[in-house]
Design a protein around this motif. Structure first.
Motif, PDB file in Angstrom:
ATOM      1  N   MET A   1       4.342  -0.358   1.433  1.00  0.00           N
ATOM      2  CA  MET A   1       4.449  -0.324  -0.005  1.00  0.00           C
ATOM      3  C   MET A   1       4.019  -1.691  -0.539  1.00  0.00           C
ATOM      4  SD  MET A   1       7.657   1.028  -2.283  1.00  0.00           S
ATOM      5  CE  MET A   1       8.167   2.151  -1.050  1.00  0.00           C
ATOM      6  N   PRO A   2       3.175  -1.736  -1.551  1.00  0.00           N
ATOM      7  CA  PRO A   2       2.680  -3.022  -2.059  1.00  0.00           C
ATOM      8  C   PRO A   2       3.721  -3.796  -2.850  1.00  0.00           C
ATOM      9  CG  PRO A   2       1.648  -1.187  -3.200  1.00  0.00           C
ATOM     10  CD  PRO A   2       2.513  -0.606  -2.147  1.00  0.00           C
ATOM     11  N   LEU A  18       8.593  -4.712  -5.355  1.00  0.00           N
ATOM     12  CA  LEU A  18       8.084  -3.712  -4.428  1.00  0.00           C
ATOM     13  C   LEU A  18       7.924  -2.414  -5.204  1.00  0.00           C
ATOM     14  CD1 LEU A  18       7.612  -3.497  -1.322  1.00  0.00           C
ATOM     15  CD2 LEU A  18       9.897  -2.591  -1.165  1.00  0.00           C
ATOM     16  N   ARG A  19       6.670  -1.996  -5.412  1.00  0.00           N
ATOM     17  CA  ARG A  19       6.405  -0.824  -6.255  1.00  0.00           C
ATOM     18  C   ARG A  19       5.386   0.078  -5.592  1.00  0.00           C
ATOM     19  NH1 ARG A  19       8.883  -0.082 -10.923  1.00  0.00           N
ATOM     20  NH2 ARG A  19       6.995   0.650 -11.878  1.00  0.00           N
ATOM     21  N   LYS A  20       5.560   1.370  -5.754  1.00  0.00           N
ATOM     22  CA  LYS A  20       4.548   2.329  -5.329  1.00  0.00           C
ATOM     23  C   LYS A  20       3.396   2.276  -6.327  1.00  0.00           C
ATOM     24  CE  LYS A  20       7.666   5.733  -3.340  1.00  0.00           C
ATOM     25  NZ  LYS A  20       8.143   7.107  -3.436  1.00  0.00           N
ATOM     26  N   ILE A  21       2.213   2.569  -5.859  1.00  0.00           N
ATOM     27  CA  ILE A  21       1.067   2.594  -6.757  1.00  0.00           C
ATOM     28  C   ILE A  21       1.226   3.714  -7.784  1.00  0.00           C
ATOM     29  CG2 ILE A  21      -1.430   2.977  -6.854  1.00  0.00           C
ATOM     30  CD1 ILE A  21      -1.578   1.515  -4.160  1.00  0.00           C
ATOM     31  N   SER A  22       1.902   4.789  -7.382  1.00  0.00           N
ATOM     32  CA  SER A  22       2.094   5.927  -8.281  1.00  0.00           C
ATOM     33  C   SER A  22       3.243   5.734  -9.274  1.00  0.00           C
ATOM     34  CB  SER A  22       2.340   7.194  -7.459  1.00  0.00           C
ATOM     35  OG  SER A  22       3.518   7.039  -6.686  1.00  0.00           O
ATOM     36  N   PHE A  46       1.895  -6.761   1.369  1.00  0.00           N
ATOM     37  CA  PHE A  46       2.556  -5.488   1.603  1.00  0.00           C
ATOM     38  C   PHE A  46       3.594  -5.675   2.677  1.00  0.00           C
ATOM     39  CE2 PHE A  46      -1.192  -5.815   4.157  1.00  0.00           C
ATOM     40  CZ  PHE A  46      -0.796  -5.401   5.409  1.00  0.00           C
ATOM     41  N   GLN A  47       4.453  -4.702   2.824  1.00  0.00           N
ATOM     42  CA  GLN A  47       5.551  -4.782   3.770  1.00  0.00           C
ATOM     43  C   GLN A  47       5.452  -3.620   4.744  1.00  0.00           C
ATOM     44  OE1 GLN A  47       9.312  -4.560   1.820  1.00  0.00           O
ATOM     45  NE2 GLN A  47      10.457  -5.077   3.640  1.00  0.00           N
ATOM     46  N   LEU A  48       5.447  -3.918   6.046  1.00  0.00           N
ATOM     47  CA  LEU A  48       5.410  -2.881   7.066  1.00  0.00           C
ATOM     48  C   LEU A  48       6.836  -2.533   7.458  1.00  0.00           C
ATOM     49  CD1 LEU A  48       2.651  -4.404   9.358  1.00  0.00           C
ATOM     50  CD2 LEU A  48       2.366  -2.681   7.602  1.00  0.00           C
ATOM     51  N   GLY A  50       9.461   0.546   9.389  1.00  0.00           N
ATOM     52  CA  GLY A  50       9.504   1.708  10.271  1.00  0.00           C
ATOM     53  C   GLY A  50       8.674   1.516  11.519  1.00  0.00           C
ATOM     54  N   SER A  51       8.582   2.554  12.320  1.00  0.00           N
ATOM     55  CA  SER A  51       7.803   2.459  13.545  1.00  0.00           C
ATOM     56  C   SER A  51       6.385   2.959  13.288  1.00  0.00           C
ATOM     57  CB  SER A  51       8.459   3.295  14.638  1.00  0.00           C
ATOM     58  OG  SER A  51       8.448   4.654  14.272  1.00  0.00           O
ATOM     59  N   GLY A  52       5.517   2.771  14.267  1.00  0.00           N
ATOM     60  CA  GLY A  52       4.147   3.226  14.123  1.00  0.00           C
ATOM     61  C   GLY A  52       3.193   2.120  13.742  1.00  0.00           C
ATOM     62  N   TRP A  53       3.666   0.886  13.670  1.00  0.00           N
ATOM     63  CA  TRP A  53       2.813  -0.238  13.312  1.00  0.00           C
ATOM     64  C   TRP A  53       2.509  -1.056  14.551  1.00  0.00           C
ATOM     65  CZ3 TRP A  53       0.953   0.302   8.652  1.00  0.00           C
ATOM     66  CH2 TRP A  53       1.693   1.002   7.718  1.00  0.00           C
ATOM     67  N   TYR A  54       1.415  -1.759  14.548  1.00  0.00           N
ATOM     68  CA  TYR A  54       0.973  -2.569  15.676  1.00  0.00           C
ATOM     69  C   TYR A  54       2.054  -3.564  16.094  1.00  0.00           C
ATOM     70  CZ  TYR A  54      -1.470  -6.198  18.254  1.00  0.00           C
ATOM     71  OH  TYR A  54      -1.830  -7.116  19.189  1.00  0.00           O
ATOM     72  N   VAL A  55       2.679  -4.229  15.141  1.00  0.00           N
ATOM     73  CA  VAL A  55       3.655  -5.269  15.448  1.00  0.00           C
ATOM     74  C   VAL A  55       4.864  -4.699  16.183  1.00  0.00           C
ATOM     75  CG1 VAL A  55       5.220  -6.949  14.394  1.00  0.00           C
ATOM     76  CG2 VAL A  55       2.925  -6.676  13.505  1.00  0.00           C
ATOM     77  N   THR A  56       5.324  -3.520  15.787  1.00  0.00           N
ATOM     78  CA  THR A  56       6.535  -2.968  16.387  1.00  0.00           C
ATOM     79  C   THR A  56       6.274  -2.133  17.624  1.00  0.00           C
ATOM     80  OG1 THR A  56       6.424  -1.050  14.921  1.00  0.00           O
ATOM     81  CG2 THR A  56       7.788  -2.904  14.204  1.00  0.00           C
ATOM     82  N   ASP A  57       5.117  -1.505  17.732  1.00  0.00           N
ATOM     83  CA  ASP A  57       4.905  -0.564  18.822  1.00  0.00           C
ATOM     84  C   ASP A  57       3.890  -0.991  19.869  1.00  0.00           C
ATOM     85  OD1 ASP A  57       6.742   1.048  17.622  1.00  0.00           O
ATOM     86  OD2 ASP A  57       5.259   2.348  16.682  1.00  0.00           O
TER      87      ASP A  57
END
Length: 86
Positions: A1-2, A18-22, A46-48, A50-57
């Motif tokens: 989220m940006p 921290l705001r959604k574009i929508s 932006f902020q990463l 949860g899982s599924g990101w390079y840094v965490t997984d």
């Protein structure tokens, strides 16, 4: 989220939000409540989460797999050295 930078034209209050574009455009200042709160042009951030990101997984898996391969070759070398020395 940006994460966006906002500044109030009236009181000078500035915040990173921290705001959604929508999400609807934020115009009311949280300090003075005037409708002069504007989004600033800034470097993207932006902020990463949860899982599924390079840094965490994936970041440490390459190191772990090479370390496992090194220990396997060392074990094989130790086994062959002990069998040849006997």
């Amino acid at each position: 989220m940006p994460i966006f930078d906002f500044t109030c034209q009236a009181c000078g209050c500035s915040k990173e939000l921290l705001r959604k574009i929508s999400d609807p455009i934020l115009m009311a200042c949280p300090e003075c409540h005037k409708k002069t709160f504007k989004k600033q042009v800034s470097a993207p951030s932006f902020q990463l989460t949860g899982s599924g990101w390079y840094v965490t997984d994936f970041k440490n898996k390459a190191k772990e797999s090479s370390a496992k391969a090194d220990t396997k070759t060392e074990t094989k070398k130790d086994a062959s050295a002990s069998s040849t020395s006997s």
